[in-house]
Design a protein around this motif. Structure first.
Motif, short mmCIF file in Angstrom:
data_model
loop_
_atom_site.label_atom_id
_atom_site.label_comp_id
_atom_site.label_asym_id
_atom_site.label_seq_id
_atom_site.Cartn_x
_atom_site.Cartn_y
_atom_site.Cartn_z
N MET A 16 0.82 -1.21 0.00
CA MET A 16 0.00 0.00 0.00
C MET A 16 0.85 1.26 0.00
N LEU A 17 2.07 1.17 0.56
CA LEU A 17 2.95 2.33 0.56
C LEU A 17 3.32 2.69 -0.87
N LEU A 18 3.53 1.67 -1.69
CA LEU A 18 3.85 1.94 -3.09
C LEU A 18 2.65 2.54 -3.81
N ASP A 19 1.45 2.03 -3.47
CA ASP A 19 0.24 2.60 -4.05
C ASP A 19 0.09 4.06 -3.65
N ALA A 20 0.35 4.33 -2.37
CA ALA A 20 0.23 5.71 -1.89
C ALA A 20 1.23 6.60 -2.60
N ALA A 21 2.45 6.10 -2.77
CA ALA A 21 3.46 6.90 -3.45
C ALA A 21 3.04 7.18 -4.88
N ALA A 22 2.52 6.14 -5.56
CA ALA A 22 2.06 6.34 -6.93
C ALA A 22 0.92 7.34 -6.98
N ARG A 38 -5.86 2.45 6.72
CA ARG A 38 -4.62 2.41 7.46
C ARG A 38 -3.58 3.39 6.93
N TYR A 39 -4.03 4.32 6.15
CA TYR A 39 -3.29 5.55 5.81
C TYR A 39 -2.02 5.40 4.99
N ALA A 40 -1.31 4.28 5.07
CA ALA A 40 -0.08 4.10 4.29
C ALA A 40 0.90 5.27 4.43
N LEU A 41 1.10 5.73 5.63
CA LEU A 41 2.13 6.75 5.85
C LEU A 41 3.50 6.08 5.75
N PHE A 42 4.47 6.78 5.15
CA PHE A 42 5.79 6.18 4.96
C PHE A 42 6.50 6.11 6.31
N PRO A 43 6.74 4.89 6.80
CA PRO A 43 7.26 4.76 8.18
C PRO A 43 8.69 5.24 8.34
N HIS A 44 9.43 5.31 7.25
CA HIS A 44 10.83 5.68 7.38
C HIS A 44 11.05 7.18 7.19
N MET A 45 9.95 7.92 7.01
CA MET A 45 10.09 9.38 6.87
C MET A 45 9.34 10.07 8.00
N ASN A 46 9.77 11.29 8.34
CA ASN A 46 9.03 12.01 9.37
C ASN A 46 7.80 12.69 8.74
N ILE A 47 7.06 13.42 9.59
CA ILE A 47 5.83 14.05 9.11
C ILE A 47 6.10 14.96 7.92
N TYR A 48 7.10 15.81 8.08
CA TYR A 48 7.39 16.79 7.03
C TYR A 48 7.65 16.11 5.69
N ASP A 49 8.51 15.08 5.70
CA ASP A 49 8.85 14.42 4.45
C ASP A 49 7.65 13.69 3.86
N ASN A 50 6.80 13.15 4.72
CA ASN A 50 5.59 12.50 4.24
C ASN A 50 4.72 13.49 3.49
N ALA A 73 -2.14 11.94 7.07
CA ALA A 73 -2.53 11.30 5.81
C ALA A 73 -3.37 12.24 4.97
N LEU A 74 -4.27 12.97 5.63
CA LEU A 74 -5.14 13.89 4.91
C LEU A 74 -4.35 15.04 4.29
N VAL A 75 -3.53 15.71 5.11
CA VAL A 75 -2.83 16.86 4.54
C VAL A 75 -1.81 16.44 3.50
N ARG A 76 -1.30 15.23 3.62
CA ARG A 76 -0.38 14.75 2.61
C ARG A 76 -1.08 14.70 1.26
N ALA A 77 -2.35 14.27 1.29
CA ALA A 77 -3.10 14.18 0.04
C ALA A 77 -3.65 15.53 -0.38
N LEU A 78 -3.91 16.43 0.58
CA LEU A 78 -4.57 17.69 0.25
C LEU A 78 -3.59 18.80 -0.13
N VAL A 79 -2.34 18.68 0.30
CA VAL A 79 -1.40 19.77 0.07
C VAL A 79 -1.16 19.97 -1.42
N ASN A 80 -1.42 18.95 -2.21
CA ASN A 80 -1.26 19.02 -3.66
C ASN A 80 -2.42 19.70 -4.36
N ARG A 81 -3.42 20.10 -3.59
CA ARG A 81 -4.64 20.70 -4.11
C ARG A 81 -5.34 19.82 -5.16
#
Lengths: 282, 251, 375
Positions: free
Chosen positions: A177-183, C98-110, C158-166
């Motif tokens: 899902m992380l890859l899906d999210a990135a895409a 389950r949001y799929a936040l990138f676990p190896h990055m911090n909030i800012y990078d996400n 997760a929301l702002v990550r998707a919304l910041v792109n407008r």
């Protein structure tokens, strides 16, 4: 965890654990370190006369280049093997996890079959393939046996399954899902690989590297059989000192140096990751 | 572009598997070679298999290997359980040592140590040497298995009146079994397969199969080795197939 | 400066309809997963696609996002046909379960990830990320790692990550499905608040009718690949247009009967054999049609004596009752052995009449409290 006979006495299981630790692991190690400071007996063996000569010998003008080169060759070969295994194993592991579909179990099984044959048989098989009349030679024209190339092929062949399995276990846990999210956020295949897959598989890469690099450092059979015994690696040097030259203290000193090199490599590789990989990979 | 990568990935994997299987296939093929050449085919024959069955030294080596592997496995299981279950911190980290250290260092150090202690070099020395690192593997597996066992089970059992040893044998041990079994399989394979450690710690008469093959390689090779190898490959494949398709739940 | 995001956002979004789906059908081998689905989503709306598992809502979402192509039909985004566009060409983002936040990055990078993929300059990224983090109460927390976040904080990131792109549309695929009740309710409130703040159009997929009722401006009810009804939560709940809608959203008591006659413009008679005759509103009436008469549990009243002020009455016997604080739940048995559930709000500390089990009672309801759906 184990039941004890009474609260204050040490129980049988703990005694057994100590027996193993002391007599089978620590004592032999300690002994080797100790005799590295002792003197060679007249007919081989050890005489308990303390000396530093074994270590100073390492810096002897005539000997140092030979020894240094042996160590360097071993390190370079181990490193090259690790890199080769990574280059072949990573795509293979990726394929197994993502592309094999219903054949995944079968392919996995096939991967492990050669691994289940005898180690020496695998080496021998390459020896006959690469020999003067061997199929490989007939196809490719020149014989590769007794060259460095043969050694590398043997090393790759032997260590590839370790690396692939370690990588596989790690890549399998990757959240697709992380890859899906990135895409979804606009990442290209390249970005997905570099920024998501690589960082998250790094523990697996390090674990696999430890599993390959460190044993490869001490490898002496493959260079001996496929290299014709003419290329000197640290393993060959050690074997020679103990068996032919019968200079145990010096061999012990060399072993100590090897142990230090191994320890350093392990420490460095573990530091790059988070240190839990070893338990994970088993 | 992605389609190119897609297509070439299949090609790559195919060639990789060819690379993996080619030596084995050629090996088995030439075990049926009429001549004693390892590379030039001169017709089908099973003579090397006949010769194999008459070669006592090989059968002896095989028996030794099996005995040693078996004993080492049992010993490693017992010791490994003890080490894996001990709470002391030293036993948490120590198993790493035999696992990480190269074979040759372990073989050499154990050889010197045994000689100093006048331990006779024979099957026993090899069994002990194999148990040295074998226990480490079992211990590691047991320890990670312990982490996932439900701690409430022991309390429930003792609540119902079970005594410590009973709890161990009836509750803890069965739960640890998958780890122990995996460990035993690993140790058996490693022991049977081992060359480097046995090379140094075996005495006369304790020659294992790898050692025997090595000496055959050094002193002149005939396709008898191929025949032996093929049989081992065949057996391994059959055993592996049976084991693989009757797998218990993963540890 | 701080409103850079909101200003540019408003400049780009000025057409009323954001998403239009026209007769989308999707076939998988021999199964029709979506059947002539059409719907419209307007600017700034929070729309839920509600339906049971297997109704096709995830497939519909995937078609909108571009991971699947419809067998027939079209998808329009702001009057542009995007039916065959690849996912990365569509200005649509998805929030995953389950949001799929990138676990190896911090909030800012996400949060910066999508912007970096678009190769925006770092200075611009910095302003945008900090601004949106501020909008959700996470200002100056950019350096925190994902592992330290609570459930609510994860959702916000997760929301702002998707919304910041407008994006022009945000798809949410059951993001609250895996959470416990209390957290779910809290996050539902937060989701709606963030949606209103960012004014992005949300398309929310769920199987939980309570969730859809709570959060949506509009609900699209999907069943077996067909749109059963589209309406506001109130419309869906109070004026269901099919039996499925009535029993899927909220609970109902059902009587099987036959439409007998039309008594007037706003009254029809339904006969339920063994129970009696009832009156209801004319929606769904067809002469002599058999069907279901459905009444909501909270719209029925319990009387100790036969009431004369309500047009629909049945006699029953109290089977069981549960006191649930805000309201009490009664189970009664009718003449035909059928059971009804009735909710009564506890408006008084001491109710006028206390019932005991096995008491004979009367149940009454108004015409507009019931609906008739023919089979």
């Amino acid at each position: 965890m184990l039941p004890t006979f009474s609260k204050n006495k040490t129980s049988l299981p703990t005694l057994m654990a100590w027996f193993w630790a002391l007599s089978l692991v620590l004592a032999p190690m300690a002994y080797i370190i100790i005799i590295s400071f002792m003197t060679r007996g007249p007919y081989g063996g050890v005489v308990m006369t303390p000396t530093l000569s074994n270590y100073t010998k390492l810096f002897d003008q005539g000997l140092t280049p030979l020894i240094a080169w042996a160590f360097l060759r071993s390190v370079l070969m181990a490193a090259a093997t690790t890199v080769l295994c990574l280059l072949c194993g990573f795509p293979l592991a990726l394929f197994l996890v993502f592309k094999s579909g219903k054949y995944r179990n079968l392919l996995f099984f096939l991967l492990v079959i050669p691994f289940w044959t005898q180690f020496l048989i695998r080496v021998y098989a390459w020896m006959s393939l690469l020999s003067d009349n061997g199929i490989f030679t007939q196809v490719f024209g020149t014989t590769w046996l007794f060259t460095y190339k043969a050694i590398f092929i043997g090393m790759l062949y032997n260590y590839l399954p370790y690396m692939t399995m370690s990588l596989y276990v790690n890549i399998e846990k990757l959240d697709v899902m992380l890859l899906d999210a990135a895409a979804d956020l606009g990442a290209s295949q390249f970005v997905k690989f570099v920024k998501i897959v690589l960082p998250l598989t790094m523990p697996g890469i390090l674990a696999g590297s430890i599993m390959v690099f460190i044993p490869a450092l001490g490898e002496f059979v493959i260079p001996d059989v496929l290299g014709g015994g003419k290329k000197f690696f640290i393993g060959n040097l050690l074997a020679q000192q103990f068996l032919t030259a019968r200079n145990w203290p010096f061999g012990a000193a060399l072993s100590v140096v090897l142990i230090i090199v191994v320890g350093l490599s392990f420490y460095l590789l573990s530091r790059l990751g988070k240190g839990r990989e070893l338990e994970e990979l088993i | 572009m992605t389609r190119f990568i897609n297509y070439s990935s299949y090609v790559f994997v195919f060639f990789l598997y060819v690379f993996l299987f080619a030596p084995i296939v050629v090996l088995v093929m030439f075990s049926f070679n009429n001549a004693s050449s390892l590379a030039v085919w001169s017709g089908f024959s099973t003579r090397w298999y006949h010769e194999l069955t008459n070669d006592i030294s090989i059968l002896e080596a095989l028996t030794n290997s099996i005995e040693i592997a078996f004993s080492a496995t049992i010993l490693s299981a017992a010791l490994g359980l003890c080490v894996g279950l001990s709470p002391k911190h030293v036993f948490k980290k120590l198993p790493l040592l035999p696992i990480v250290l190269p074979d040759i260092v372990q073989g050499l150090s154990l050889l010197c140590f045994f000689i100093w202690l006048s331990v006779p070099l024979g099957k026993i020395s090899v069994i002990l040497a194999h148990a040295s690192f074998g226990s480490a593997y079992v211990a590691t597996l047991v320890r990670s298995r312990v982490k996932v066992i439900d701690p409430n089970l022991k309390e429930a059992a003792s609540d119902l009146g079970a005594k410590p040893w009973a709890i161990f044998f009836k509750i803890t041990l069965p739960q640890l079994m998958p780890a122990v079994i995996s460990g035993m399989l690993i140790v058996f394979t490693m022991s049977f397969d081992d060359f480097s450690v046995a090379f140094f710690t075996a005495g006369i008469g304790a020659g294992t199969l790898p050692l025997k093959i090595y000496s055959m390689l050094k002193f002149g090779v005939t396709p008898v080795v191929n025949a032996l190898s093929s049989l081992i490959v065949m057996t391994s494949v059959i055993l592996m197939t049976l084991a693989f398709f009757n797998r218990p739940a993963k540890t | 400066m701080g409103n850079l995001f909101i200003e540019t956002f408003e400049r780009f979004h000025d057409t009323p309809s954001v998403l239009e789906i026209k007769s989308v059908t999707k076939n998988f081998t021999n199964k029709k997963v979506l059947n002539e689905v059409s719907l419209t989503v307007n600017e700034g709306e929070f729309v839920s696609i509600l339906g049971p598992s297997g109704c096709g809502k995830t497939t519909l979402l995937r078609i909108i996002a571009g991971h699947d192509k419809p067998t027939s039909g079209k998808v329009f985004l702001k009057n542009r046909d995007i039916t065959t566009d690849e996912p990365y060409f569509r200005p649509i983002h998805t929030v995953f379960q389950r949001y799929a936040l990138f676990p190896h990055m911090n909030i800012y990078d996400n949060v910066a990830f999508g912007l970096r993929c678009e190769k925006k300059p770092e200075s611009e990224i910095k302003d945008l990320v900090n601004e949106v983090l501020g909008l959700v109460g996470l200002q100056n927390q950019g350096a925190r790692s994902i592992g330290t976040l609570s459930g609510g904080e994860q959702q916000r990131v997760a929301l702002v990550r998707a919304l910041v792109n407008r994006p022009q549309l945000l798809l949410l695929d059951e993001p609250l499905g895996a959470l416990d009740l209390k957290l779910r309710l809290q996050l539902q409130q937060e989701l709606v608040a963030i949606q209103k703040k960012f004014k992005t159009t949300f398309l929310f997929v769920t199987h939980d009718q309570q969730e859809a009722l709570n959060m949506s401006d509009k609900i699209v009810l999907l069943n077996k690949g067909v749109v059963e009804q589209v309406g506001t939560p109130h419309e869906i709940y109070e004026s269901p247009r099919s039996y499925f809608a009535a029993q899927f959203v909220g609970s109902i008591n059902t009587l099987e009967g036959m439409a007998k006659e039309k008594l007037s413009d706003n009254e029809v008679k339904i006969e339920v054999p063994g129970v009696g005759e009832f009156k209801t509103e004319p929606n769904g009436y067809a002469e002599n049609a058999t069907g279901y008469l459905c009444i909501r549990p909270e719209k029925m009243m319990i009387y100790s004596k036969r009431p004369t002020t309500v047009p629909n009455v049945v006699s029953a016997v109290i089977k069981s009752q549960s006191y649930l604080g805000t309201y009490s739940q009664f189970e009664v048995t009718l003449k035909n052995s059928q059971n009804f559930i009735i909710f009564q709000q506890n408006t008084q500390k001491l109710p006028k009449k206390v019932f005991k089990n096995d008491d004979p009672v009367f149940i009454g309801w108004q015409n507009n409290a019931s609906h008739f759906f023919k089979k």
